[in-house]
Design an enzyme around this catalytic site. Sequence first.
Site, mmCIF file in Angstrom:
data_model
loop_
_atom_site.group_PDB
_atom_site.id
_atom_site.type_symbol
_atom_site.label_atom_id
_atom_site.label_comp_id
_atom_site.label_asym_id
_atom_site.label_seq_id
_atom_site.Cartn_x
_atom_site.Cartn_y
_atom_site.Cartn_z
ATOM 1 N N ARG A 26 0.826 -1.092 -0.013
ATOM 2 C CA ARG A 26 -0.098 -0.097 -0.035
ATOM 3 C C ARG A 26 0.768 1.372 -0.035
ATOM 4 O O ARG A 26 0.391 2.332 -0.864
ATOM 5 C CB ARG A 26 -0.849 0.124 1.216
ATOM 6 N N ARG A 122 -6.262 -17.825 -9.140
ATOM 7 C CA ARG A 122 -7.110 -17.217 -8.278
ATOM 8 C C ARG A 122 -8.235 -16.238 -8.849
ATOM 9 O O ARG A 122 -8.068 -15.841 -9.809
ATOM 10 C CB ARG A 122 -6.200 -16.484 -7.313
ATOM 11 N N ASP A 334 -4.494 -15.459 7.213
ATOM 12 C CA ASP A 334 -3.133 -16.169 6.814
ATOM 13 C C ASP A 334 -2.356 -16.987 7.807
ATOM 14 O O ASP A 334 -1.507 -17.735 7.690
ATOM 15 C CB ASP A 334 -2.190 -14.937 6.398
HETATM 16 C C1 S3P Z 1 -4.332 -8.934 1.928
HETATM 17 C C2 S3P Z 1 -5.454 -9.466 2.388
HETATM 18 C C3 S3P Z 1 -5.973 -10.872 2.653
HETATM 19 C C4 S3P Z 1 -4.663 -11.509 2.796
HETATM 20 C C5 S3P Z 1 -3.521 -11.362 2.033
HETATM 21 C C6 S3P Z 1 -3.325 -9.943 1.980
HETATM 22 C C7 S3P Z 1 -4.284 -7.524 1.768
HETATM 23 O O1 S3P Z 1 -6.531 -11.397 1.273
HETATM 24 O O2 S3P Z 1 -4.976 -13.109 2.911
HETATM 25 O O3 S3P Z 1 -2.545 -12.221 2.124
HETATM 26 O O4 S3P Z 1 -3.197 -7.039 1.697
HETATM 27 O O5 S3P Z 1 -5.435 -6.681 1.855
HETATM 28 P P1 S3P Z 1 -8.125 -11.351 1.108
HETATM 29 O O6 S3P Z 1 -8.403 -9.893 0.666
HETATM 30 O O7 S3P Z 1 -8.395 -12.155 -0.128
HETATM 31 O O8 S3P Z 1 -8.923 -11.652 2.307
#
Ligand code: S3P
Length: 456
Positions: A26, A122, A334
């Site tokens: 980000r 995915r 995670d």
């Molecule tokens: C993330 C959100 C999660 C997480 C990923 C990182 C993020 O995924 O599992 O490792 O940085 O916003 P999801 O948005 O698919 O839940």
Amino acid sequence: MNLTIQPAARVQGNIVVPGNKSISHRAAIFGALTAGTTRIENFLRADDTLATLQCLRSLGVTIEERADGDLLVYGVGFDGLKAPAQPLDCGNSGTTIRLLLGVLAGRPWPSELIGDESLSKRPMDRVRVPLEQMGARITGNGERCTPPLVVQGVASSNGASSNSVPGSLTLNSITYEMPVASGQVKSAILLAGLQAKDETIVIEPTRTRDHSERMLRAFGVPVQEVFSGDGARVSVQGGACLVATDVQVPGDISSAAYFLAAAALRPGWEITVRDIGTNPTRDGMLDVLRDMGAEVALQNQRESGGEPIANVTVRGGDLRAVEIGGALIPRLIDELPVLALLATQAEGETVIRDAGEMRVKESDRIAVISRELRKLGARIEEKPDGMIVSGPTPLLGAAVTSPPGDHRIAMTLAVAGLIAQGHTTVENAQAITSSFPNFADLLQAVVMKTQIADND
Ligand code: S3P
């Protein structure tokens, strides 16, 4: 690459882990969207976040690695982004592809986004649906819209691509209730929302990680959040400008998780991980460790850039089974593979439910972790949305295989090796570099009387 792990006599240490992956992605992306220079301290250098930097460079953003380790991102603003000459390679990184889709949905030119074998399986329909409602066009493979993808924003009527004047913003604002709890989807919609005509609202039935909201505020963008029950209503106004700032990236609690779990495996084992982000949307594992009977202590609690940080110490105790489900799941999504490992050492039946999202991560983590831990002797029953793990069960070393594209499975299996009798070989451990390049060295450093060998 294979990792061979010998059982640990004891686990003990005081360590730091690399920077938070979500925050690193980000910081680089938001920095690119400013008109100034963003300095990022403790940026995670790992395959996933380096893929984000490479994509930003392909979009015309200059990024400088400083000798002191900081990263400088020279922002160009939404309007300064350039149509990429080649496909944007997001590697293994779901965060890269989904957040960039939110940015590119408002650009009036097409971009192609590609990824590795795991990312190419995915689902991207979860971001395509809201972004197409806003007026973008996204094409991918099949109903689930898997990569490669092409995203194209809408050209404004006068042909200009500017988003700096609200009148020329081209995306439609939407109110979107997310059918899946996903911080990535929420972030993509908010990034597109900044390029939309009016107020964009995301309703999340269960709260997900709020790094984007906190960081947007740090970049000067007002973000409204209204909480109700487990959920939240998050909104941004189109045309709001991001203002460059400095970002200090805290250590990643999801990387610390392997070490905190290792300490929890046996009474008396103890690890402190310093300077980790303890954002309440990310710290579900600490609650579970306490519920299971480990001691968890937070010291030197402070805040930086709107993110809480602490030194976290975990001391192992006699573990008992717990139930993990509901609104807790996004707070430790995670960490579920390593929690499943911990559950093999807890007295009773640990039930993990409401975690169907595990099946669409870098691998089908429910199927894979159940299968691989069973090879070590664990008693795990796979459920459509989780697992039932019975314990305590002694583990026996064996050859286990991580899917080539799933770092979290590889690291969980390596930690399992610490309590498995004999030696455990983790095949395909190379995926660890997507989030935690120095994992094996750190593991070696906290383990007493154990050898870890890299053998290609
Ligand atoms: C993330 C959100 C999660 C997480 C990923 C990182 C993020 O995924 O599992 O490792 O940085 O916003 P999801 O948005 O698919 O839940």
